[in-house]
Write a protein that holds these residues in place. Sequence first.
Motif, short mmCIF file in Angstrom:
data_model
loop_
_atom_site.label_atom_id
_atom_site.label_comp_id
_atom_site.label_asym_id
_atom_site.label_seq_id
_atom_site.Cartn_x
_atom_site.Cartn_y
_atom_site.Cartn_z
N PHE A 283 -5.42 2.04 -8.87
CA PHE A 283 -6.09 2.73 -7.59
C PHE A 283 -5.27 3.62 -7.07
N PHE A 284 -5.82 4.58 -6.44
CA PHE A 284 -5.10 5.66 -5.23
C PHE A 284 -5.87 5.63 -4.08
N TRP A 285 -5.53 5.41 -2.95
CA TRP A 285 -6.23 5.64 -1.67
C TRP A 285 -5.49 6.83 -1.04
N THR A 286 -6.27 7.49 -0.05
CA THR A 286 -5.53 8.33 0.90
C THR A 286 -5.59 7.71 2.23
N THR A 287 -4.58 8.15 3.07
CA THR A 287 -4.43 7.61 4.24
C THR A 287 -4.49 8.56 5.41
N PRO A 288 -5.62 8.77 5.98
CA PRO A 288 -5.97 9.63 7.06
C PRO A 288 -5.38 9.29 8.37
N SER A 289 -4.99 8.11 8.57
CA SER A 289 -4.52 7.49 9.76
C SER A 289 -3.47 6.57 9.75
N ILE B 241 0.94 2.21 5.94
CA ILE B 241 1.65 3.42 5.56
C ILE B 241 2.11 4.27 6.44
N PRO B 242 3.31 5.09 6.44
CA PRO B 242 3.90 5.72 7.27
C PRO B 242 3.22 7.39 7.18
N THR B 243 2.12 7.33 7.85
CA THR B 243 1.34 8.75 7.78
C THR B 243 1.52 9.63 8.74
N GLU B 244 2.49 9.37 10.01
CA GLU B 244 2.88 10.21 10.80
C GLU B 244 3.72 11.22 10.36
N TRP B 245 3.70 12.42 11.02
CA TRP B 245 4.61 13.40 10.52
C TRP B 245 6.01 12.78 11.21
N GLN C 131 -6.84 -3.14 4.49
CA GLN C 131 -6.67 -4.67 4.15
C GLN C 131 -8.05 -4.89 3.32
N LYS C 132 -7.55 -5.81 2.49
CA LYS C 132 -8.61 -6.72 1.52
C LYS C 132 -8.12 -8.16 1.45
N GLY D 187 -11.56 0.06 5.58
CA GLY D 187 -12.10 1.19 6.71
C GLY D 187 -11.00 2.01 6.87
N ASN D 188 -9.68 1.96 6.98
CA ASN D 188 -8.88 3.07 7.35
C ASN D 188 -8.20 3.88 6.24
N CYS D 189 -8.90 3.65 5.05
CA CYS D 189 -8.33 4.40 3.82
C CYS D 189 -9.58 5.15 3.13
#
Length: 401
Positions: free
Chosen positions: A170-176, A84-88, A181-182, A152-154
């Motif tokens: 579902f809904f996940w946040t993306t801090p990085s 996911i494109p999490t960068e500004w 993956q699953k 791990g990354n969500c």
Amino acid sequence: MTLASMAIAQGAELNIQAEFKPDPSNPFFNKFENKTEPTGYCFFYPSKCQANNMFSLRTPIAFNSKHPIVAKHTDPRQGAIFYIPTEWRDFMVTHSQTGAQETVRVRIVGFGSQYRVAPDDIRLLVNDGLPGIDIGPAHRMMWGVSWNTPPGNCSGYSDTVSYNHIDFTFFWTTPSQAPCQKQAQFKIPRFRYNYLDFAYELQTPNPLKMSTGSYFGNITYTLGPNEDFDMGDVMIPTDSLLSLNFTLNVQHTLKVAIPPGGNKVELTPKGGWQQWLQKGRVPEKIYRDQTVLISASSRFKMQLSCEQMMGDTCAISNGSHEVPVDVLVSMPNGIANDGDSSAVSRKPLSVTTAQVFKSTFYVDNRASSLHFEIQKRHVEEMLSEQGNYKGNITVIWDSDL
């Protein structure tokens, strides 16, 4: 038509609106307010979004598997994986009339969907086609762990989960900026994400530095394998582009109120004319400080317009002789000189050059002063002449820069 043969559409568009309107009850709040009606996650869970300063939208973009997902695949890109494109990201918004541009920043801080398994009930997929297992445990068996437990990354929210025999929401946040993956523990003949929810965060420019009006801009994300929204090599989107169209509306205030009688200015010496009448002493100056109430939330300029003009300022006359009138302005805290942000104290105004000021926060109905002055040497000239001196001086406040 098989899932693998579905055509990729040209793109999807979503509109996002934000507004700045000064609030007298909160003059130090100088930010845009997002006016976009939320859809998707934030529609159902507004308090969580407000607490995390994020907004969400739902797109009709779906992702379909182009071939079956193999059980216990060793290549993460052959199963359920999410980049996911999490960068500004920066983009420009442009004023519709002036062409002035400002920078807006956006980042994706969460995503969600509803996965679907096909053609069978998930209980049959994980139990060799045999019944006898509940739906919830069947979804957990498919992935070896509950889908509600983000990889791990969500991270995720437990209260967003709902499911049936083929779907799981579902809904996940993306801090990085890292993949989530699953690994499927059983073969899935066909797999689908029914839509794309995403949550975003905005950083908008300082509205006090912007002009009244509407600013427009957009940013486009790509979708598909190795693109901005990358769901692996198996999951193919129904749209290859997602465009976010932004409108920033700025509604500034510039209001000036002169107290009753303040439009008629009489210039006198400090302490009156007694020193001249009794001792013949010429006043150092004659003047009047006129209070003006101002409300302002943006940059504005001030300039003079004169019935009679001398040099760069206005004048008053007795019909045959004229003298210049110095006009200066002082502003309350919250309005500063545009160039160096210094306080505005007795700033000279002129006919030919506009003085520009800016709001450092919203000033509401605060007192400013116009200073009208005639200096000693000109007062001396007036005293040697006869008649009343008068003239019209117009002070212009203008937000159109």
